[in-house]
Design a protein around this motif. Structure first.
Motif, PDB file in Angstrom:
ATOM      1  N   ILE A  97     -13.238   8.297 -77.254  1.00 21.56           N
ATOM      2  CA  ILE A  97     -14.243   8.679 -76.256  1.00 21.56           C
ATOM      3  C   ILE A  97     -13.918  10.071 -75.754  1.00 21.56           C
ATOM      4  O   ILE A  97     -12.812  10.322 -75.261  1.00 21.56           O
TER       5      ILE A  97
ATOM      6  N   ARG B 271     -24.242   8.025 -70.199  1.00 17.56           N
ATOM      7  CA  ARG B 271     -24.033   8.661 -68.908  1.00 17.56           C
ATOM      8  C   ARG B 271     -23.704   7.519 -67.943  1.00 17.56           C
ATOM      9  O   ARG B 271     -24.588   6.959 -67.311  1.00 17.56           O
TER      10      ARG B 271
ATOM     11  N   CYS C  18     -19.489  19.864 -75.505  1.00 13.35           N
ATOM     12  CA  CYS C  18     -20.520  19.322 -74.629  1.00 13.35           C
ATOM     13  C   CYS C  18     -21.281  20.496 -74.027  1.00 13.35           C
ATOM     14  O   CYS C  18     -20.703  21.583 -73.816  1.00 13.35           O
TER      15      CYS C  18
ATOM     16  N   TRP D 211     -24.354  17.257 -77.215  1.00 15.12           N
ATOM     17  CA  TRP D 211     -23.088  17.354 -77.930  1.00 15.12           C
ATOM     18  C   TRP D 211     -23.329  18.133 -79.219  1.00 15.12           C
ATOM     19  O   TRP D 211     -24.314  17.885 -79.937  1.00 15.12           O
TER      20      TRP D 211
ATOM     21  N   LYS E 172     -18.893   8.698 -77.800  1.00 13.77           N
ATOM     22  CA  LYS E 172     -17.996   7.717 -78.384  1.00 13.77           C
ATOM     23  C   LYS E 172     -18.156   7.725 -79.900  1.00 13.77           C
ATOM     24  O   LYS E 172     -19.286   7.715 -80.415  1.00 13.77           O
TER      25      LYS E 172
ATOM     26  N   ARG F 101     -15.036  13.016 -73.115  1.00 12.46           N
ATOM     27  CA  ARG F 101     -15.696  13.012 -71.813  1.00 12.46           C
ATOM     28  C   ARG F 101     -16.122  14.411 -71.394  1.00 12.46           C
ATOM     29  O   ARG F 101     -15.466  15.402 -71.725  1.00 12.46           O
ATOM     30  N   CYS F 102     -17.180  14.448 -70.635  1.00 13.18           N
ATOM     31  CA  CYS F 102     -17.768  15.720 -70.216  1.00 13.18           C
ATOM     32  C   CYS F 102     -18.340  15.555 -68.819  1.00 13.18           C
ATOM     33  O   CYS F 102     -18.891  14.494 -68.482  1.00 13.18           O
TER      34      CYS F 102
ATOM     35  N   GLN G  83     -14.654  19.517 -70.010  1.00  9.23           N
ATOM     36  CA  GLN G  83     -14.463  18.495 -71.030  1.00  9.23           C
ATOM     37  C   GLN G  83     -13.016  18.019 -71.033  1.00  9.23           C
ATOM     38  O   GLN G  83     -12.086  18.799 -70.828  1.00  9.23           O
TER      39      GLN G  83
ATOM     40  N   ASN H   4     -20.632  11.938 -65.275  1.00 10.64           N
ATOM     41  CA  ASN H   4     -20.019  12.013 -66.590  1.00 10.64           C
ATOM     42  C   ASN H   4     -21.022  11.806 -67.719  1.00 10.64           C
ATOM     43  O   ASN H   4     -22.038  11.117 -67.562  1.00 10.64           O
TER      44      ASN H   4
ATOM     45  N   SER I  69     -13.489  19.856 -77.069  1.00 12.87           N
ATOM     46  CA  SER I  69     -12.419  18.868 -77.280  1.00 12.87           C
ATOM     47  C   SER I  69     -12.101  18.875 -78.759  1.00 12.87           C
ATOM     48  O   SER I  69     -12.975  18.595 -79.584  1.00 12.87           O
TER      49      SER I  69
ATOM     50  N   THR J 130     -20.540  10.982 -71.914  1.00 11.58           N
ATOM     51  CA  THR J 130     -19.495  10.698 -72.895  1.00 11.58           C
ATOM     52  C   THR J 130     -20.053  10.606 -74.308  1.00 11.58           C
ATOM     53  O   THR J 130     -21.212  10.225 -74.515  1.00 11.58           O
TER      54      THR J 130
END
Lengths: 113, 115
Positions: free
Chosen positions: B20, B69, B92, B34, B78, B22-23, B6, B74, B110, B76
């Motif tokens: 945003i 995706r 994630c 998530w 948001k 990210r993972c 992440q 990735n 995160s 994500t």
């Protein structure tokens, strides 16, 4: 509703002491049960799991037995080490529950020399 | 051992800003998730994602949240207009199959701080 109840922490033990962290669950269906661990500065890691009644999950000296009659999944270890200091989360997924984990609040374990 | 990664590990943002997270899930996994943990509270499910669409979401996952995706690797999250109460650790996760006994693998999280 569905929920997990864990004993509150922090739990402070001396090295080589016996550990029990209690966990009970309330679930509307038939769950699979998990213990996750979070070491300082790291993410959640699966510690052990049990998917049906009377199963015992074990890993790294930790054990937990799926007790359907008492809806419990208590975590035990016979002799803790300083390196076991972490936060431990009990959780479940319902069969047919879409892989959605329901977590307890976590129990912080501190092991001292 | 394969792992979920992440980024960022920590982000501070002004209230009202878009964020945003990210993972990168484990490469052969098909199910993505998530979760979040507000400080001192439970880890809570936000959303699950499979086959390029949301398969389940919680009541927390309102219109301010979206997942995507964007490519083959990735995944994500948001948050369109952050609020103070969005401050939390966001995890994630991914899994290979849809089974109650299956292992779900989590990233390191995160940490989002909204000021």
């Amino acid at each position: 509703g569905n929920s997990v109840t864990q004993m509150e922490g922090p739990v402070t033990l001396s090295e080589e002491a016996f550990l029990t962290i209690n966990c009970t669950y309330t679930a509307t269906g038939y769950p699979s049960l998990f213990w996750y661990v979070q070491y300082p500065g790291e993410g959640l890691q699966l510690l052990l799991k049990a998917t049906k009644a009377d199963d015992k999950g074990s890993n790294k000296g930790f054990e937990a037995t799926y007790r359907k009659e008492t809806t419990s999944f208590h975590l035990e270890k016979g002799s803790v080490q300083v390196s076991d200091s972490a936060v431990y989360f009990c959780a479940f997924i319902l069969t047919g529950g879409g892989n959605k984990l329901t977590f307890g609040t976590g129990t912080q374990l501190k092991v001292e020399l | 051992e394969p792992e979920v990664t992440q980024t960022p590990s920590h982000q501070v943002t002004q209230m009202g800003q878009e964020v945003i997270l990210r993972c990168v899930p484990i490469s052969n996994h098909l199910y993505f998730y998530w979760y979040r943990q507000i400080l001192g509270q439970k880890v809570e499910f936000l959303v699950s994602f499979y086959n390029n669409e949301i398969s389940e979401k919680s009541e927390i996952f309102d219109d301010q949240f979206s997942v995507e995706r964007p490519d083959g690797s990735n995944f994500t999250l948001k948050i369109r207009s952050t609020k103070l109460e969005d401050s939390a650790m966001y995890f994630c996760a991914s899994s290979a199959i849809l089974s109650s006994g299956n292992t779900i693998y989590f990233g390191e999280g995160s940490w989002l701080t909204v000021v």
